[in-house]
Design a protein around this motif. Sequence first.
Motif, PDB file in Angstrom:
ATOM      1  N   GLU A   1       2.121   5.184  -2.274  1.00 18.01           N
ATOM      2  CA  GLU A   1       2.217   5.949  -3.515  1.00 18.01           C
ATOM      3  C   GLU A   1       3.655   5.876  -4.016  1.00 18.01           C
ATOM      4  O   GLU A   1       4.586   6.004  -3.237  1.00 18.01           O
ATOM      5  CB  GLU A   1       1.821   7.408  -3.270  1.00 18.01           C
ATOM      6  CG  GLU A   1       0.425   7.556  -2.716  1.00 18.01           C
ATOM      7  CD  GLU A   1       0.104   8.998  -2.374  1.00 18.01           C
ATOM      8  OE1 GLU A   1       0.877   9.888  -2.737  1.00 18.01           O
ATOM      9  OE2 GLU A   1      -0.922   9.197  -1.723  1.00 18.01           O
ATOM     10  N   TYR A   2       3.808   5.679  -5.315  1.00 20.42           N
ATOM     11  CA  TYR A   2       5.144   5.527  -5.883  1.00 20.42           C
ATOM     12  C   TYR A   2       5.273   6.412  -7.110  1.00 20.42           C
ATOM     13  O   TYR A   2       4.341   6.534  -7.901  1.00 20.42           O
ATOM     14  CB  TYR A   2       5.394   4.070  -6.257  1.00 20.42           C
ATOM     15  CG  TYR A   2       5.105   3.133  -5.118  1.00 20.42           C
ATOM     16  CD1 TYR A   2       6.018   2.955  -4.093  1.00 20.42           C
ATOM     17  CD2 TYR A   2       3.890   2.477  -5.044  1.00 20.42           C
ATOM     18  CE1 TYR A   2       5.738   2.133  -3.029  1.00 20.42           C
ATOM     19  CE2 TYR A   2       3.597   1.644  -3.989  1.00 20.42           C
ATOM     20  CZ  TYR A   2       4.523   1.480  -2.984  1.00 20.42           C
ATOM     21  OH  TYR A   2       4.247   0.680  -1.928  1.00 20.42           O
ATOM     22  N   TYR A   3       6.437   7.017  -7.258  1.00 18.91           N
ATOM     23  CA  TYR A   3       6.666   7.876  -8.413  1.00 18.91           C
ATOM     24  C   TYR A   3       8.038   7.595  -8.981  1.00 18.91           C
ATOM     25  O   TYR A   3       9.004   7.440  -8.245  1.00 18.91           O
ATOM     26  CB  TYR A   3       6.568   9.355  -8.010  1.00 18.91           C
ATOM     27  CG  TYR A   3       6.597  10.309  -9.174  1.00 18.91           C
ATOM     28  CD1 TYR A   3       5.510  10.404 -10.032  1.00 18.91           C
ATOM     29  CD2 TYR A   3       7.710  11.096  -9.441  1.00 18.91           C
ATOM     30  CE1 TYR A   3       5.537  11.257 -11.112  1.00 18.91           C
ATOM     31  CE2 TYR A   3       7.734  11.958 -10.519  1.00 18.91           C
ATOM     32  CZ  TYR A   3       6.638  12.032 -11.349  1.00 18.91           C
ATOM     33  OH  TYR A   3       6.659  12.877 -12.418  1.00 18.91           O
TER      34      TYR A   3
ATOM     35  N   ARG B   1      -4.746   3.738  -8.759  1.00 21.60           N
ATOM     36  CA  ARG B   1      -4.761   4.854  -9.708  1.00 21.60           C
ATOM     37  C   ARG B   1      -3.387   4.917 -10.356  1.00 21.60           C
ATOM     38  O   ARG B   1      -2.371   4.725  -9.690  1.00 21.60           O
ATOM     39  CB  ARG B   1      -5.044   6.161  -8.962  1.00 21.60           C
ATOM     40  CG  ARG B   1      -4.905   7.419  -9.792  1.00 21.60           C
ATOM     41  CD  ARG B   1      -6.177   7.713 -10.557  1.00 21.60           C
ATOM     42  NE  ARG B   1      -6.162   9.056 -11.139  1.00 21.60           N
ATOM     43  CZ  ARG B   1      -5.776   9.309 -12.388  1.00 21.60           C
ATOM     44  NH1 ARG B   1      -5.323   8.363 -13.147  1.00 21.60           N
ATOM     45  NH2 ARG B   1      -5.839  10.549 -12.850  1.00 21.60           N
TER      46      ARG B   1
ATOM     47  N   TYR C   1       3.133   7.658 -11.876  1.00 21.48           N
ATOM     48  CA  TYR C   1       2.673   7.783 -10.499  1.00 21.48           C
ATOM     49  C   TYR C   1       1.655   6.688 -10.242  1.00 21.48           C
ATOM     50  O   TYR C   1       0.644   6.615 -10.931  1.00 21.48           O
ATOM     51  CB  TYR C   1       2.051   9.175 -10.310  1.00 21.48           C
ATOM     52  CG  TYR C   1       1.507   9.438  -8.936  1.00 21.48           C
ATOM     53  CD1 TYR C   1       2.303   9.299  -7.822  1.00 21.48           C
ATOM     54  CD2 TYR C   1       0.196   9.849  -8.768  1.00 21.48           C
ATOM     55  CE1 TYR C   1       1.801   9.559  -6.567  1.00 21.48           C
ATOM     56  CE2 TYR C   1      -0.312  10.111  -7.521  1.00 21.48           C
ATOM     57  CZ  TYR C   1       0.503   9.964  -6.422  1.00 21.48           C
ATOM     58  OH  TYR C   1       0.006  10.219  -5.167  1.00 21.48           O
TER      59      TYR C   1
ATOM     60  N   GLU D   1       0.830  -1.199   0.000  1.00 21.66           N
ATOM     61  CA  GLU D   1       0.000   0.000   0.000  1.00 21.66           C
ATOM     62  C   GLU D   1       0.868   1.254   0.000  1.00 21.66           C
ATOM     63  O   GLU D   1       1.851   1.332   0.750  1.00 21.66           O
ATOM     64  CB  GLU D   1      -0.882  -0.004   1.243  1.00 21.66           C
ATOM     65  CG  GLU D   1      -2.277   0.509   0.993  1.00 21.66           C
ATOM     66  CD  GLU D   1      -3.193   0.187   2.162  1.00 21.66           C
ATOM     67  OE1 GLU D   1      -3.624   1.134   2.810  1.00 21.66           O
ATOM     68  OE2 GLU D   1      -3.452  -1.016   2.387  1.00 21.66           O
TER      69      GLU D   1
ATOM     70  N   ILE E   1      -0.679   4.698  -7.368  1.00 22.05           N
ATOM     71  CA  ILE E   1      -1.194   4.533  -6.010  1.00 22.05           C
ATOM     72  C   ILE E   1      -1.675   3.101  -5.899  1.00 22.05           C
ATOM     73  O   ILE E   1      -2.448   2.629  -6.740  1.00 22.05           O
ATOM     74  CB  ILE E   1      -2.366   5.496  -5.708  1.00 22.05           C
ATOM     75  CG1 ILE E   1      -1.945   6.945  -5.941  1.00 22.05           C
ATOM     76  CG2 ILE E   1      -2.843   5.325  -4.278  1.00 22.05           C
ATOM     77  CD1 ILE E   1      -3.052   7.923  -5.694  1.00 22.05           C
ATOM     78  N   SER E   2      -1.184   2.417  -4.883  1.00 20.27           N
ATOM     79  CA  SER E   2      -1.568   1.024  -4.705  1.00 20.27           C
ATOM     80  C   SER E   2      -2.355   0.886  -3.410  1.00 20.27           C
ATOM     81  O   SER E   2      -2.046   1.532  -2.418  1.00 20.27           O
ATOM     82  CB  SER E   2      -0.322   0.152  -4.662  1.00 20.27           C
ATOM     83  OG  SER E   2      -0.648  -1.129  -4.198  1.00 20.27           O
ATOM     84  N   ASP E   3      -3.396   0.042  -3.458  1.00 17.99           N
ATOM     85  CA  ASP E   3      -4.107  -0.257  -2.218  1.00 17.99           C
ATOM     86  C   ASP E   3      -3.828  -1.693  -1.789  1.00 17.99           C
ATOM     87  O   ASP E   3      -4.588  -2.281  -1.031  1.00 17.99           O
ATOM     88  CB  ASP E   3      -5.607   0.011  -2.365  1.00 17.99           C
ATOM     89  CG  ASP E   3      -6.205  -0.706  -3.541  1.00 17.99           C
ATOM     90  OD1 ASP E   3      -5.440  -1.366  -4.270  1.00 17.99           O
ATOM     91  OD2 ASP E   3      -7.432  -0.625  -3.743  1.00 17.99           O
TER      92      ASP E   3
END
Lengths: 374, 159
Positions: free
Chosen positions: A306-308, A332, A321, A304, A323-325
């Motif tokens: 956010e990665y960029y 996203r 970018y 979980e 976003i993982s849940d």
Amino acid sequence: MEEEVKNITPDERQEYVINMGPQHPSTHGVLRLVVSLKGEIVKNIEPHIGYIHRGIEKMCESITYPQIIHLTDRMDYLSAHINNEAVCLNVEKALEVDIPDRIKVIRTIMSELTRIQSHQLWWASFGMDLGGLTCFFYGLRDREKILDIFEETCGGRMLVSYNCPGGVMYDIHPNFQKRVKDFIKYFRKILPEYDQLLSGNVIFHERSKGIGKLSLEDAISYGVTGPTGRASGFSCDVRKHEPYSAYDRITFKEILHTEGDTYSRYIARIDEMWESMNIIEQLIDNIPEGPFAVKMKPIIKLPEGEYYQRVETARGELGVYIISDGNKNPYRVKFRSPNFVNLSVFNHIVKGFKIADLVAIGGSLDLVIPDIDR
Amino acid sequence: MRSIINYLKEIILGVWSLLKGMKVTGSYFFRPSTIVTQKYPSNRKDLVMFDRFKGEVVMPHNEKNEHKCTGCGICELNCPNGTIEVISKTIISEDGKKKRAIDKHIYRLGMCTFCALCVKTCPSNALAFSQKFEHAVFNRALLIKTLNKPGSQLMKGVE
């Protein structure tokens, strides 16, 4: 539309509005420009985008991480390999996987080959935009040699899909090193011909020098990256400032020009081709031994968060970018595409120039429309 | 006087730069060995594609009409756009056990994006790429292909 017509001031009534595109050979895709003219002078242009919108970012939300790779091929199809790499690097960063040197070197060589072939196609079409049809044939002739290298190793010519999270799909072909060396030997002889054909041509100078000036301040405030930004003196090379893959172990110089006109954007790209060849020559003889891919889990789930990750494509800075849940699908995905940002500066630099210069400036920005719309 | 000299200089330099470009194109005229154009439809017989070229997905069969597909459906799971559909059936093997086998392995060429995930992830290497690239047909229904040949069986020793 009716409201727009009512609000026109008497001064604007003098303007002649024409529609350029979406089917126009010099927009290099389905870009529609609504051009306001006063005589032959361009007053204003309004880009209309969305003709090739496929909803790639939304599609990414319903598929797994390895499947995203093949969609990024279809964004900026001329730097397909670098787009693939961006997603893979991001996934690997999130999973904290150690990538062996061999994979890093292979990816870097492939990226630089992609950059050269992209600039070759750009040179070809830019020459054609300005009326030199010979350039188109010569550029594509040399590009074919790189596409053959891709076809032999990756199986695809343009849409390579060569990267996968954790490495590359196949090991390099036994002929790969020989072919790349042959190509560099060949292209070092050919590239001065490009200069003789177009760079030194007096008609080309008249049409490009001082046309479409982009100042350093504007380049920074609009966020223009890539060769377009570097031609204005904006030091924005991600390979230099935030090295990824094998860029930290090689020496290369960032191409910077200060004029910011169409001609310096042209020269910046020609110089980048020389620099890319230098990078490949440093790496091609010492590809380390090792596996071509790290064993990953069959179903990749990012923790979980956010990665960029940003990389330098042939046109500028591409950011991915995610976003993982915690599921196998991303929550996203957002791509910061260089072309969309470079398009935004088009209206600013084209004002006050002739309509023929519109084609020259548009060509020098090197827009790839599927990357704008995604 | 100076302006006239500059004017003439500009013209001469301009013509010189044009001649320089003409020299490049002209030199190719006398070097036919540099021609790279392939006469495509007429050289079809000796046109060889690279081994890894992704033409279309096929399922190699051996001479006994046996393939390696066990019908596990991993290719179907990995396909990003629903190109592959594995229709499986239950058969009773020689030693009386119930076993899963494929009835039809449907491949929709018109939807395929050649990402190679199916070929790459197949646990028994049942799928491969062929080098055929001339896919144009007049009827779209012809692009829906069944990869396993009629009457084919699972190769012995493949689980």
